[in-house]
Design a protein around this motif. Structure first.
Motif, PDB file in Angstrom:
ATOM      1  N   SER A   1       0.838  -1.209   0.000  1.00 54.53           N
ATOM      2  CA  SER A   1       0.000   0.000   0.000  1.00 54.53           C
ATOM      3  C   SER A   1       0.870   1.255   0.000  1.00 54.53           C
ATOM      4  O   SER A   1       0.522   2.262  -0.622  1.00 54.53           O
ATOM      5  N   TYR A   2       2.011   1.203   0.647  1.00 53.93           N
ATOM      6  CA  TYR A   2       2.940   2.331   0.641  1.00 53.93           C
ATOM      7  C   TYR A   2       3.504   2.539  -0.771  1.00 53.93           C
ATOM      8  O   TYR A   2       3.638   3.673  -1.229  1.00 53.93           O
ATOM      9  N   ILE A   3       3.817   1.434  -1.447  1.00 57.46           N
ATOM     10  CA  ILE A   3       4.303   1.508  -2.829  1.00 57.46           C
ATOM     11  C   ILE A   3       3.238   2.147  -3.721  1.00 57.46           C
ATOM     12  O   ILE A   3       3.545   2.987  -4.566  1.00 57.46           O
ATOM     13  N   HIS A   4       1.985   1.761  -3.512  1.00 57.67           N
ATOM     14  CA  HIS A   4       0.891   2.393  -4.266  1.00 57.67           C
ATOM     15  C   HIS A   4       0.909   3.903  -4.036  1.00 57.67           C
ATOM     16  O   HIS A   4       0.746   4.684  -4.984  1.00 57.67           O
TER      17      HIS A   4
ATOM     18  N   THR B   1      -1.798   6.445 -11.603  1.00 56.90           N
ATOM     19  CA  THR B   1      -3.086   5.989 -11.089  1.00 56.90           C
ATOM     20  C   THR B   1      -3.115   4.472 -11.160  1.00 56.90           C
ATOM     21  O   THR B   1      -2.744   3.888 -12.189  1.00 56.90           O
ATOM     22  N   LEU B   2      -3.544   3.841 -10.082  1.00 56.17           N
ATOM     23  CA  LEU B   2      -3.681   2.388 -10.063  1.00 56.17           C
ATOM     24  C   LEU B   2      -4.875   2.014 -10.928  1.00 56.17           C
ATOM     25  O   LEU B   2      -6.008   2.393 -10.642  1.00 56.17           O
TER      26      LEU B   2
ATOM     27  N   ASN C   1      -1.436  -4.923 -10.033  1.00 57.07           N
ATOM     28  CA  ASN C   1      -0.614  -3.781  -9.614  1.00 57.07           C
ATOM     29  C   ASN C   1      -0.100  -3.019 -10.826  1.00 57.07           C
ATOM     30  O   ASN C   1       1.085  -2.765 -10.990  1.00 57.07           O
ATOM     31  N   GLU C   2      -1.061  -2.663 -11.682  1.00 57.50           N
ATOM     32  CA  GLU C   2      -0.750  -1.937 -12.911  1.00 57.50           C
ATOM     33  C   GLU C   2      -1.158  -0.477 -12.737  1.00 57.50           C
ATOM     34  O   GLU C   2      -2.251  -0.181 -12.258  1.00 57.50           O
TER      35      GLU C   2
ATOM     36  N   THR D   1       1.712   6.029 -20.340  1.00 57.53           N
ATOM     37  CA  THR D   1       2.723   5.153 -19.750  1.00 57.53           C
ATOM     38  C   THR D   1       2.071   4.148 -18.819  1.00 57.53           C
ATOM     39  O   THR D   1       1.340   4.524 -17.905  1.00 57.53           O
ATOM     40  N   LYS D   2       2.359   2.875 -19.050  1.00 57.87           N
ATOM     41  CA  LYS D   2       1.825   1.799 -18.221  1.00 57.87           C
ATOM     42  C   LYS D   2       2.982   1.133 -17.485  1.00 57.87           C
ATOM     43  O   LYS D   2       4.005   0.795 -18.089  1.00 57.87           O
ATOM     44  N   VAL D   3       2.807   0.947 -16.170  1.00 56.02           N
ATOM     45  CA  VAL D   3       3.835   0.328 -15.329  1.00 56.02           C
ATOM     46  C   VAL D   3       3.204  -0.809 -14.548  1.00 56.02           C
ATOM     47  O   VAL D   3       2.175  -0.622 -13.897  1.00 56.02           O
TER      48      VAL D   3
END
Length: 144
Positions: A60-63, A72-73, A79-80, A86-88
């Motif tokens: 959740s911290y990484i989010h 934006t999640l 977890n995209e 840009t997509k991560v």
């Protein structure tokens, strides 16, 4: 978006992960392969693996860190994240050793604006061989 620009985004994310949670992420997927073999492959996204001990305890911290960077999640299960075009994708490196025989702790660390780990071409070959047998990869390919 060019691979050069995607790599700049990776460095931006890796720098944040280095500074805020002490993670040295793995550049993975086709962008990592493109870098490893020094061929400009047409890549769709940026795939990053984070140390399992950090990923499992601080997801959740990484989010939140990704949101601070303007992402934006878009797919919580995968977890995209997206920022513009840009997509991560972010995942754990936890099953890398058992999945492909590649130990994430043995990967070379590159350091420029940020530290990140990279696979060699041989390590990518082992990973893609394992992926070709993996049910998840087959299912995703069939859905496309």
């Amino acid at each position: 978006m060019s691979n050069t620009r995607k790599f700049e985004v990776l460095l931006e994310i890796a720098e944040k992960l280095n500074q805020d949670i002490g993670s040295v992420p793995v550049l993975y997927g086709s962008l990592g392969l493109s870098r490893a073999i020094e061929v400009d492959l047409q890549t769709d996204d940026i795939d990053i693996l984070i140390e399992d001990c950090i990923f499992s305890e601080r997801l959740s911290y990484i989010h939140g860190l990704m949101e601070e960077l303007g992402f934006t999640l878009t797919d919580p299960e995968e977890n995209e994240f997206r920022r513009g075009t840009t997509k991560v994708g972010i995942a754990s490196d936890g099953d890398m050793l058992s999945f492909s025989g590649v130990d994430p702790l043995s990967l070379a660390v590159e350091s420029s604006a940020a530290k990140f780990r990279v696979l060699s071409p041989e390590q990518y070959l082992a990973t893609y061989k394992a992926s070709s047998l993996d049910g998840y990869r087959k299912k995703c390919t069939q859905e496309r």
